[in-house]
Motif scaffolding. Structure first.
Motif, PDB file in Angstrom:
ATOM      1  N   CYS A 107      47.027  52.668  45.864  1.00 48.81           N
ATOM      2  CA  CYS A 107      46.051  51.746  45.278  1.00 48.81           C
ATOM      3  C   CYS A 107      46.675  50.361  45.137  1.00 48.81           C
ATOM      4  O   CYS A 107      47.751  50.202  44.546  1.00 48.81           O
ATOM      5  N   ALA A 108      46.023  49.333  45.668  1.00 43.42           N
ATOM      6  CA  ALA A 108      46.563  47.972  45.627  1.00 43.42           C
ATOM      7  C   ALA A 108      46.661  47.458  44.196  1.00 43.42           C
ATOM      8  O   ALA A 108      47.636  46.791  43.834  1.00 43.42           O
ATOM      9  N   ALA A 109      45.661  47.770  43.354  1.00 43.39           N
ATOM     10  CA  ALA A 109      45.687  47.302  41.964  1.00 43.39           C
ATOM     11  C   ALA A 109      46.864  47.905  41.208  1.00 43.39           C
ATOM     12  O   ALA A 109      47.533  47.228  40.419  1.00 43.39           O
ATOM     13  N   HIS A 110      47.130  49.186  41.456  1.00 43.50           N
ATOM     14  CA  HIS A 110      48.256  49.834  40.790  1.00 43.50           C
ATOM     15  C   HIS A 110      49.581  49.267  41.304  1.00 43.50           C
ATOM     16  O   HIS A 110      50.550  49.125  40.532  1.00 43.50           O
ATOM     17  N   CYS A 111      49.666  48.925  42.585  1.00 40.61           N
ATOM     18  CA  CYS A 111      50.870  48.304  43.125  1.00 40.61           C
ATOM     19  C   CYS A 111      51.143  46.966  42.435  1.00 40.61           C
ATOM     20  O   CYS A 111      52.285  46.664  42.058  1.00 40.61           O
ATOM     21  N   ILE A 112      50.094  46.162  42.256  1.00 41.12           N
ATOM     22  CA  ILE A 112      50.266  44.877  41.580  1.00 41.12           C
ATOM     23  C   ILE A 112      50.707  45.084  40.136  1.00 41.12           C
ATOM     24  O   ILE A 112      51.560  44.349  39.615  1.00 41.12           O
ATOM     25  N   ASP A 113      50.155  46.091  39.480  1.00 34.72           N
ATOM     26  CA  ASP A 113      50.532  46.372  38.099  1.00 34.72           C
ATOM     27  C   ASP A 113      52.007  46.753  38.006  1.00 34.72           C
ATOM     28  O   ASP A 113      52.728  46.307  37.098  1.00 34.72           O
ATOM     29  N   LEU A 114      52.478  47.568  38.935  1.00 36.89           N
ATOM     30  CA  LEU A 114      53.891  47.952  38.936  1.00 36.89           C
ATOM     31  C   LEU A 114      54.789  46.761  39.273  1.00 36.89           C
ATOM     32  O   LEU A 114      55.904  46.648  38.745  1.00 36.89           O
ATOM     33  N   ARG A 142      39.310  28.067  22.098  1.00 39.14           N
ATOM     34  CA  ARG A 142      39.854  29.014  23.079  1.00 39.14           C
ATOM     35  C   ARG A 142      40.822  29.980  22.401  1.00 39.14           C
ATOM     36  O   ARG A 142      41.515  29.619  21.456  1.00 39.14           O
ATOM     37  N   ASN A 143      40.874  31.188  22.927  1.00 40.11           N
ATOM     38  CA  ASN A 143      41.788  32.200  22.417  1.00 40.11           C
ATOM     39  C   ASN A 143      43.071  32.211  23.237  1.00 40.11           C
ATOM     40  O   ASN A 143      43.070  31.886  24.435  1.00 40.11           O
ATOM     41  N   LEU A 144      44.171  32.593  22.586  1.00 38.97           N
ATOM     42  CA  LEU A 144      45.443  32.729  23.277  1.00 38.97           C
ATOM     43  C   LEU A 144      45.564  34.092  23.936  1.00 38.97           C
ATOM     44  O   LEU A 144      46.073  34.221  25.043  1.00 38.97           O
ATOM     45  N   HIS A 145      45.078  35.108  23.225  1.00 40.71           N
ATOM     46  CA  HIS A 145      45.168  36.472  23.743  1.00 40.71           C
ATOM     47  C   HIS A 145      44.059  36.704  24.752  1.00 40.71           C
ATOM     48  O   HIS A 145      42.885  36.540  24.448  1.00 40.71           O
ATOM     49  N   ARG A 146      44.430  37.091  25.971  1.00 42.07           N
ATOM     50  CA  ARG A 146      43.460  37.309  27.043  1.00 42.07           C
ATOM     51  C   ARG A 146      43.609  38.729  27.555  1.00 42.07           C
ATOM     52  O   ARG A 146      44.423  38.999  28.433  1.00 42.07           O
ATOM     53  N   PRO A 147      42.880  39.668  26.971  1.00 42.72           N
ATOM     54  CA  PRO A 147      43.032  41.075  27.385  1.00 42.72           C
ATOM     55  C   PRO A 147      42.567  41.300  28.816  1.00 42.72           C
ATOM     56  O   PRO A 147      41.603  40.700  29.279  1.00 42.72           O
ATOM     57  N   ALA A 148      43.291  42.170  29.503  1.00 47.46           N
ATOM     58  CA  ALA A 148      42.953  42.558  30.879  1.00 47.46           C
ATOM     59  C   ALA A 148      42.905  44.078  30.953  1.00 47.46           C
ATOM     60  O   ALA A 148      43.026  44.771  29.944  1.00 47.46           O
ATOM     61  N   ILE A 149      42.719  44.599  32.167  1.00 48.89           N
ATOM     62  CA  ILE A 149      42.569  46.042  32.333  1.00 48.89           C
ATOM     63  C   ILE A 149      43.856  46.766  31.982  1.00 48.89           C
ATOM     64  O   ILE A 149      43.843  47.817  31.352  1.00 48.89           O
ATOM     65  N   THR A 150      44.991  46.194  32.373  1.00 49.62           N
ATOM     66  CA  THR A 150      46.270  46.860  32.136  1.00 49.62           C
ATOM     67  C   THR A 150      47.122  46.038  31.171  1.00 49.62           C
ATOM     68  O   THR A 150      46.923  44.832  31.004  1.00 49.62           O
TER      69      THR A 150
END
Length: 331
Positions: A237-244, A286-294
């Protein structure tokens, strides 16, 4: 020859149907013959092709009435969103627009579906309709091939490892099933057996590649699958590769130090409401914390937000209200 059927008289006595006179290239009007409506026409729900254009071209008192009626209708729709707390982006769905179109075609006096109809009768019909759509997708799989995709995640509430299996083809993606793999995912051989069964379910002759995460057990299972079925490809999975990759980058000493400072400052600001309000005053809300999927993506996106707003944050710590507060006196 069979004689043509007799024409029915118009059932609408209130208003006569007007002729439509389009103009040709020479500017002359070509008068079309009026269509005589029969008894079954009252059950036809398809709107005239020029209905929307006719509404837009309304002027004078008719245009004002139409505008007021639309505003009243839209307020009623908005009130439904507000009462139930629906997400506003639900208005972008095609099914939402289709629903309004069908309600408008039905006309006044529509009896809305009951809760029982929604959760039992209509739901069963929708499931049956979805199954019939999947049949068309399977035809696409057989003609053009498909990709079997697995998306693993952990339910932190019940402490279970789950995997969603989907099939992607040029026609689109289809959800197949979700399985509890708590006793399987840690063992590459057992997970290989699971993938092998899913390939059989979709059809070995249809599957071109299998896409999974690239954790060690997934990699091993992919290699076993390629060995058994030589025509298949295992793809990480490309998304998982980027996360790693982000995880490894975060282990670099100076990057790790910057992330730790960023996380500390972010936690300190968000744990003090007055300080948080001051920060938003200087950052324009604006917020400093920007939550993402991982987690790793969240850390780097938050760090980028700190870098983007660094000048505003520097101004904040030189502000009189900051200097008069207790925060600069703390370690």
């Amino acid at each position: 020859m069979t004689p043509p059927p007799p024409e029915f008289e118009d059932y609408d006595d209130g208003e006569e149907e007007k002729d439509y006179e389009p103009k040709n290239k020479g500017g002359l009007s070509q008068r079309k013959k009026a269509r005589h409506k029969g008894p079954l026409d009252r059950f036809i729900t398809s709107p005239p092709p020029n209905l929307l254009n006719a509404r837009k071209e309304r002027k004078g008192i008719f245009g004002a009435c139409d505008k007021e009626l639309r505003e009243k209708t839209c307020r009623g729709i908005a009130r439904f969103f507000y009462d139930f707390g629906l997400a506003f982006n639900a208005a972008t769905l095609d099914s939402f627009k289709e629903m309004l179109e069908l309600v408008g075609q039905y006309g006044p006096g529509l009896k809305p579906p009951t809760m029982h109809e929604l959760r039992v009768l209509l739901l069963k019909k929708e499931v049956d309709g979805t199954k019939s759509q999947i049949v068309e997708y399977k035809k696409e799989w057989a003609s053009k091939g498909c990709s079997l995709m697995s998306d693993g995640w952990r339910d932190s509430v019940v402490q279970k490892d789950l995997v969603n299996f989907l099939v992607n083809s040029p026609k689109g993606s289809v959800f197949v099933r979700s399985l509890d793999v708590s006793e399987v995912v840690k063992d590459a051989n057992l997970f290989f057996d699971l993938l092998d069964k899913m390939v059989d379910e979709v059809g070995e002759e249809n599957v071109v590649q299998v896409v999974t995460d690239n954790a060690s057990n997934y990699v091993k299972a992919g290699e076993l699958l390629e060995a058994k079925r030589p025509h298949l490809y295992w793809t990480p999975c490309a998304a998982h590769c980027i996360d790693l990759m982000l995880e490894d980058i975060g282990k670099i000493s100076y990057v790790k130090s910057a992330l730790q400072k960023c996380i500390f400052i972010n936690g300190y600001i968000y744990s003090h409401i007055p300080l948080l309000n001051m920060m938003r005053k200087f950052t324009g809300g604006r917020n400093l914390h920007r939550p993402a999927i991982t987690r790793f993506a969240t850390s780097f996106i938050t760090l980028a937000q700190f870098h983007r707003l660094k000048d505003n944050l520097r101004k904040m710590v030189h502000y009189d209200e900051w200097n008069a507060s207790k925060w600069p006196k703390e370690a």
